[in-house]
Scaffold this motif. Structure first.
Motif, short mmCIF file in Angstrom:
data_model
loop_
_atom_site.label_atom_id
_atom_site.label_comp_id
_atom_site.label_asym_id
_atom_site.label_seq_id
_atom_site.Cartn_x
_atom_site.Cartn_y
_atom_site.Cartn_z
N LEU A 63 78.17 90.72 -20.94
CA LEU A 63 77.39 90.51 -22.05
C LEU A 63 75.66 90.86 -21.55
O LEU A 63 74.95 91.17 -22.43
N VAL A 64 75.52 91.00 -20.33
CA VAL A 64 74.12 91.39 -20.03
C VAL A 64 74.11 92.58 -18.93
O VAL A 64 74.94 92.68 -18.43
N ASP A 65 73.10 93.10 -18.46
CA ASP A 65 72.91 94.20 -17.65
C ASP A 65 72.49 94.00 -16.47
O ASP A 65 72.58 94.72 -15.60
N GLY A 66 71.95 92.57 -16.00
CA GLY A 66 71.67 92.18 -14.64
C GLY A 66 71.31 90.75 -14.98
O GLY A 66 71.14 90.18 -16.10
N ALA A 67 70.83 90.23 -13.69
CA ALA A 67 70.52 88.72 -13.74
C ALA A 67 69.40 88.69 -12.70
O ALA A 67 69.02 89.15 -11.60
N LEU A 68 68.61 87.61 -13.37
CA LEU A 68 67.39 87.21 -12.38
C LEU A 68 67.72 85.72 -11.75
O LEU A 68 68.05 84.94 -12.62
N ILE A 69 67.64 85.63 -10.61
CA ILE A 69 67.76 84.19 -9.81
C ILE A 69 66.36 83.71 -9.74
O ILE A 69 65.67 83.87 -8.92
N GLU A 70 65.87 82.75 -10.71
CA GLU A 70 64.42 82.21 -10.77
C GLU A 70 64.53 81.15 -9.51
O GLU A 70 65.70 80.40 -9.42
N ALA A 71 63.50 81.22 -8.85
CA ALA A 71 63.44 80.00 -7.78
C ALA A 71 64.48 80.33 -6.73
O ALA A 71 65.38 79.32 -6.16
N PHE A 72 64.79 81.41 -6.41
CA PHE A 72 65.67 82.05 -5.10
C PHE A 72 65.52 81.35 -3.96
O PHE A 72 66.30 80.88 -3.48
#
Length: 267
Positions: free
Chosen positions: A166-175
């Motif tokens: 469904l999406v093109d990528g992911a951001l991991i906030e507070a990695f």
């Protein structure tokens, strides 16, 4: 692993694959944002001309909250004023929503359309708090409506494995770092948690980048070092996301005040 360099989808590789800034578009901020490869902004704070100008040098994503209602510009947010409201999130002054409610679906599509009128895609936030099947349905609706827009999920771990389609990528906030109760590295179990989900996102074929919080150059350097050790880039900012450049980079004027609307509050 970085985001793919496709001009139509995904995100390019580079220093930080994605810079995140929620402040207003002052001249110094616009100049700083234009030096990034890709930025996520509160598109409602900008004029169409400002966003179009920024897109000449930068890939621009508009912020879109999927599982919570936030006040921004003309969008009101008084708990209980809409049938899809559930409860206040005191950490951010927002209101969680019933993601399955048809009126929230209409509101979300309208906000997405407003952002996408002058941006290249959306940063999809607050994906983890609502009903997973309802959230997946909303993401599927966004993807179907705008098949060529860049859609980046902020976390959304509970939506795997469907998230990958469904999406093109992911951001991991507070990695690597947290801002609560004060900026600091995660304890060992927190570091193991984000490392686990990084592996899961990659296992499902999603490009990943990171976002961290710091209040000192030393903490920012630690976040960058850990991201690099995992093959990631990260963007390090303050809790309000009011810095148009990374904490380790020189920023004209430093952080700037945000005027995106009052927190949701009971009337």
């Amino acid at each position: 692993m970085g985001f793919p360099a496709s001009p139509a989808r995904g995100l390019p590789e580079g220093r930080a694959a994605l810079a995140v800034y929620y402040g207003p578009p002052g001249p110094a901020a616009l100049q700083a944002l234009g030096r990034h490869v890709c930025v996520a902004v509160q598109a409602g704070l900008y004029s169409g001309a400002q966003l179009q100008s920024l897109r000449r040098s930068t890939r621009v994503l508009g912020y879109l909250s999927v599982g919570e209602d936030h006040p921004l510009g003309p969008w009101p947010c008084t708990p209980g004023s809409a049938p899809y409201h559930r409860q206040v999130n005191p950490a951010w002054g927002s209101v969680t929503v019933d993601v399955r409610h048809p009126q929230w679906r209409r509101v979300l599509l309208d906000r997405a359309a407003q952002a996408l009128a002058h941006t290249d895609g959306l940063l999809l936030d607050t994906l983890d708090g609502g009903d997973p099947s309802g959230t997946r349905a909303l993401l599927a609706l966004l993807r179907a409506r705008w098949p060529h827009a860049t859609l980046i999920a902020n976390r959304g771990f509970t939506l795997l494995p469907d998230l990958a389609g469904l999406v093109d990528g992911a951001l991991i906030e507070a990695f690597s770092t947290t801002h609560t109760p004060a900026p600091a590295l995660h304890p060992p179990d927190g570091l193991a948690y984000t490392a686990h989900w990084l592996d899961e996102l990659r296992r499902h074929g999603l490009p990943v980048t990171a976002l961290d919080y710091a209040d000192t150059p030393a903490l920012a350097a630690a976040a960058h070092a850990r991201a690099a050790a995992h093959g990631l880039t990260t963007f390090v900012t303050d809790r309000a996301l009011s810095r148009p450049t990374d904490l380790l980079a020189p920023t004209p004027g430093g952080a700037v005040p945000i005027h995106g609307g009052r927190p949701c509050a009971h009337s």
